[in-house]
Design an enzyme around this catalytic site. Structure first.
Site, PDB file in Angstrom:
ATOM      1  N   SER A 253       0.973  -1.336   0.046  1.00 31.05           N
ATOM      2  CA  SER A 253      -0.373   0.227  -0.138  1.00 31.05           C
ATOM      3  C   SER A 253       0.796   1.301  -0.044  1.00 31.05           C
ATOM      4  O   SER A 253       1.599   1.345  -0.984  1.00 31.05           O
ATOM      5  CB  SER A 253      -1.221   0.085   1.193  1.00 31.05           C
TER       6      SER A 253
ATOM      7  N   ASP B 138      -5.651  -4.254  -2.505  1.00 28.41           N
ATOM      8  CA  ASP B 138      -4.670  -3.720  -1.542  1.00 28.41           C
ATOM      9  C   ASP B 138      -3.786  -4.490  -0.966  1.00 28.41           C
ATOM     10  O   ASP B 138      -4.324  -6.053  -0.251  1.00 28.41           O
ATOM     11  CB  ASP B 138      -5.323  -2.806  -0.735  1.00 28.41           C
TER      12      ASP B 138
END
Length: 306
Positions: free
Chosen positions: A38, A193
């Site tokens: 991320s 993610d």
């Protein structure tokens, strides 16, 4: 001092990672291989591209993070608009603005695809929710039939930062052998993610061989902690419940691994109560996060022995 580094994901809180990188540079650290999930993938990519801590600081100061929250005006209609977008696009915001932003930044150092970075230097974590598996990019791109050397680093970062239900998932179509025997519909995979499966992949370099007869390179983890870690979530509906579930996973599922074996090689960075999706962050809060990372890094390196 040469180290491998792994950067945790945490949305906007990732600003603090840049401060910790500054402290590492001041301690004489040279980054060898880097990885991240991320927002941690952004920091890792910047290091792999050759950005210094001071250059990262300038990027942090000049980036209007709220500009990443892009969607068509039609979806801004109160209540109905966001819900409609979530139903049609599977996210509240597109994520495209973030991809364009990091593309231009990396391009300034001549980095567009993974071929522009030394092989093995950068690893980015993403989650393939279609097949239920973790993706370590660029090496796992072959599982989708994609050519790792031609794949855009900015696209990989967008995949890793696509917070479920907040940003749109990235949809890729498998090609070649990976798509053989599959119907047209089944050739598409959704990627979100990396924090969904491993927000702090400190294990990535544990078995990495640096070369015959060479001394193993130590790995340091950069992890964000703070008051929001165990703060109760106010759940008012399905969207807030999904957000609460995801933030819980981000802060909890790698923690036992860290607590049991790896505290000695992990920099704990206080995030001062800033939330993962707090993109309307003020310049003052941004600077405080950066300084928090720098102080945590200084404290760690003052007592760390590889």
């Amino acid at each position: 001092m040469i180290v491998n580094a792994v950067f945790e994901g945490g949305g906007v809180k990732g600003i603090s990672l840049a401060g910790a990188v500054k402290a590492a540079e001041q301690a004489g650290v040279v980054f060898n291989r880097v990885a991240g999930t991320s927002s941690g993938s952004i920091v890792a990519a910047l290091l792999a591209a050759g950005f210094s801590a001071d250059e990262m600081s300038e990027i942090v100061k000049t980036t209007p993070f709220e500009s990443f929250l892009h969607r068509a005006p039609i979806f801004n209609t109160k209540v109905i608009g966001p819900a409609a977008r979530l139903f049609l696009k599977k996210g509240l915001y597109s994520g495209e603005a973030l991809e364009v932003w990091i593309h231009h930044i990396l391009a300034a150092k001549g980095v567009k695809t993974f071929a522009d970075i030394p092989q093995g230097k950068l690893m980015i974590i993403a989650s393939d929710i279609t097949n239920g598996r973790i993706l370590v990019l660029p090496e796992d791109l072959g599982k989708l039939g994609a050519n790792p050397s031609r794949f855009a680093v900015s696209k990989a970062i967008r995949m890793s930062t696509s917070i479920p239900y907040f940003f749109d998932p990235v949809m890729l179509r498998m090609t070649g052998e990976a798509a053989r025997g599959k119907s047209f519909v089944d050739q598409f995979v959704y990627i979100v993610d990396g924090g969904l499966l491993s927000n702090f992949p400190l294990w990535l370099f544990d078995d990495a061989a640096e070369g015959a007869g060479q001394k193993p390179v130590p790995t340091i983890g950069f992890q964000m902690v703070g008051r929001t870690t165990n703060k109760p979530h106010l759940i008012r509906g399905p969207i807030s419940m999904l957000q609460a579930m995801f933030e819980t996973m981000l802060s909890a599922h790698d923690e036992r691994y860290i607590e049991q074996e790896n505290r000695f090689r992990t920099i704990k960075i206080p995030t001062l109560g800033v939330g993962t999706t707090q993109f309307h962050i003020t310049p003052e809060e941004s600077q405080q996060l950066y300084e928090s990372g720098m102080q945590a890094g200084k404290k760690f390196f003052a007592g760390w022995k590889p």
